[in-house]
Design a protein around this motif. Structure first.
Motif, mmCIF file in Angstrom:
data_model
loop_
_atom_site.group_PDB
_atom_site.id
_atom_site.type_symbol
_atom_site.label_atom_id
_atom_site.label_comp_id
_atom_site.label_asym_id
_atom_site.label_seq_id
_atom_site.Cartn_x
_atom_site.Cartn_y
_atom_site.Cartn_z
ATOM 1 N N ARG A 144 0.837 -1.207 0.000
ATOM 2 C CA ARG A 144 0.000 0.000 0.000
ATOM 3 C C ARG A 144 0.873 1.260 0.000
ATOM 4 O O ARG A 144 0.513 2.268 -0.605
ATOM 5 N N PHE A 145 2.010 1.203 0.664
ATOM 6 C CA PHE A 145 2.886 2.359 0.780
ATOM 7 C C PHE A 145 4.114 2.262 -0.119
ATOM 8 O O PHE A 145 4.725 3.265 -0.452
ATOM 9 N N CYS A 146 4.475 1.035 -0.489
ATOM 10 C CA CYS A 146 5.692 0.817 -1.268
ATOM 11 C C CYS A 146 5.521 -0.441 -2.112
ATOM 12 O O CYS A 146 5.927 -1.526 -1.697
ATOM 13 N N PRO A 147 4.920 -0.313 -3.300
ATOM 14 C CA PRO A 147 4.630 -1.489 -4.123
ATOM 15 C C PRO A 147 5.852 -2.320 -4.501
ATOM 16 O O PRO A 147 5.719 -3.509 -4.766
ATOM 17 N N ASN A 148 7.043 -1.726 -4.511
ATOM 18 C CA ASN A 148 8.236 -2.474 -4.934
ATOM 19 C C ASN A 148 9.101 -2.935 -3.754
ATOM 20 O O ASN A 148 10.288 -3.172 -3.917
ATOM 21 N N TRP A 149 8.504 -3.124 -2.585
ATOM 22 C CA TRP A 149 9.289 -3.616 -1.446
ATOM 23 C C TRP A 149 9.725 -5.054 -1.708
ATOM 24 O O TRP A 149 9.058 -5.801 -2.412
ATOM 25 N N LYS A 150 10.871 -5.439 -1.134
ATOM 26 C CA LYS A 150 11.346 -6.827 -1.244
ATOM 27 C C LYS A 150 11.909 -7.341 0.071
ATOM 28 O O LYS A 150 11.890 -8.526 0.326
ATOM 29 N N LEU A 151 12.463 -6.443 0.892
ATOM 30 C CA LEU A 151 13.060 -6.833 2.171
ATOM 31 C C LEU A 151 12.245 -6.246 3.312
ATOM 32 O O LEU A 151 11.867 -5.071 3.275
ATOM 33 N N SER A 172 16.554 3.543 -0.090
ATOM 34 C CA SER A 172 16.622 4.689 0.826
ATOM 35 C C SER A 172 15.283 4.956 1.518
ATOM 36 O O SER A 172 15.255 5.445 2.638
ATOM 37 N N ARG A 173 14.188 4.604 0.856
ATOM 38 C CA ARG A 173 12.872 4.787 1.487
ATOM 39 C C ARG A 173 12.580 3.582 2.369
ATOM 40 O O ARG A 173 12.530 2.453 1.900
ATOM 41 N N ALA A 174 12.390 3.867 3.662
ATOM 42 C CA ALA A 174 12.081 2.810 4.626
ATOM 43 C C ALA A 174 10.802 3.175 5.357
ATOM 44 O O ALA A 174 10.462 4.357 5.500
ATOM 45 N N PHE A 175 10.117 2.148 5.827
ATOM 46 C CA PHE A 175 8.831 2.319 6.506
ATOM 47 C C PHE A 175 8.868 1.509 7.791
ATOM 48 O O PHE A 175 9.429 0.425 7.830
ATOM 49 N N VAL A 176 8.239 2.036 8.836
ATOM 50 C CA VAL A 176 8.249 1.337 10.121
ATOM 51 C C VAL A 176 6.937 1.574 10.858
ATOM 52 O O VAL A 176 6.356 2.662 10.791
ATOM 53 N N VAL A 177 6.481 0.525 11.542
ATOM 54 C CA VAL A 177 5.335 0.628 12.444
ATOM 55 C C VAL A 177 5.701 -0.151 13.700
ATOM 56 O O VAL A 177 6.391 -1.168 13.633
#
Length: 162
Positions: free
Chosen positions: A66-73, A96-101
């Motif tokens: 939803r926030f990063c369609p090309n995530w892999k790790l 470089s773009r990272a997401f955290v919850v």
């Protein structure tokens, strides 16, 4: 650091606890008192660079995409009381773009600036800036995912040729 959305902390903790049987020791030297569940792909080593498929989870994939369609790790992390992450920049395999919850409120330091982060809020940050999480007062679950990097995309292309 930018807040993007909010999710239910209780739902997140319930999901994270359902993955507890998959927890393993972290290979990273900058963290302490932290176990991880690699999701999507798993970094085996940085030198030489080696990445393999890891656990997949449709619920996590839906959230991350939803926030990063090309995530892999991605890493689901369980921090013990007193656990944290020393100041570092993420390796070049990570985008470089990272997401955290997170399941709890916590302090996140980026380039010396302190950010008081709230449990259940999804944040985006630049993983190439110096960042750290000082020792935590309580146990904490955190889910982190990164946009794909050119290095990872290249490695996957090479692996798919064989």
């Amino acid at each position: 650091m930018q807040a993007l959305a909010k999710i239910s902390v209780s739902d997140f903790v319930e999901w994270a606890e359902s993955k507890a049987h998959l927890l393993e020791q972290s290979i990273y030297t900058q963290d302490y008192k932290r176990l991880v569940v690699p999701l999507g792909h798993k970094l085996i080593s940085v030198k030489p660079l080696k990445c393999v498929k890891a656990h997949t989870d449709p619920r996590m994939d839906k959230l991350a995409s939803r926030f990063c369609p090309n995530w892999k790790l991605s890493l689901l992390c369980k921090y013990a009381k007193g656990g944290g992450v020393k100041s570092h920049r993420d390796a070049s395999i990570y985008g470089s773009r990272a997401f955290v919850v997170s399941s709890t409120d916590y302090l996140f330091v980026i380039d010396g600036l302190e950010h008081n982060c709230k449990g259940g809020v999804i944040y985006e940050f630049n993983s190439k800036k110096l960042h750290s999480v000082p020792p935590l007062v309580d146990e904490r679950w955190a889910l982190i995912w990164w946009e794909s990097s050119k290095i990872l995309d290249t490695q996957q292309t090479q692996l798919n040729l064989f």
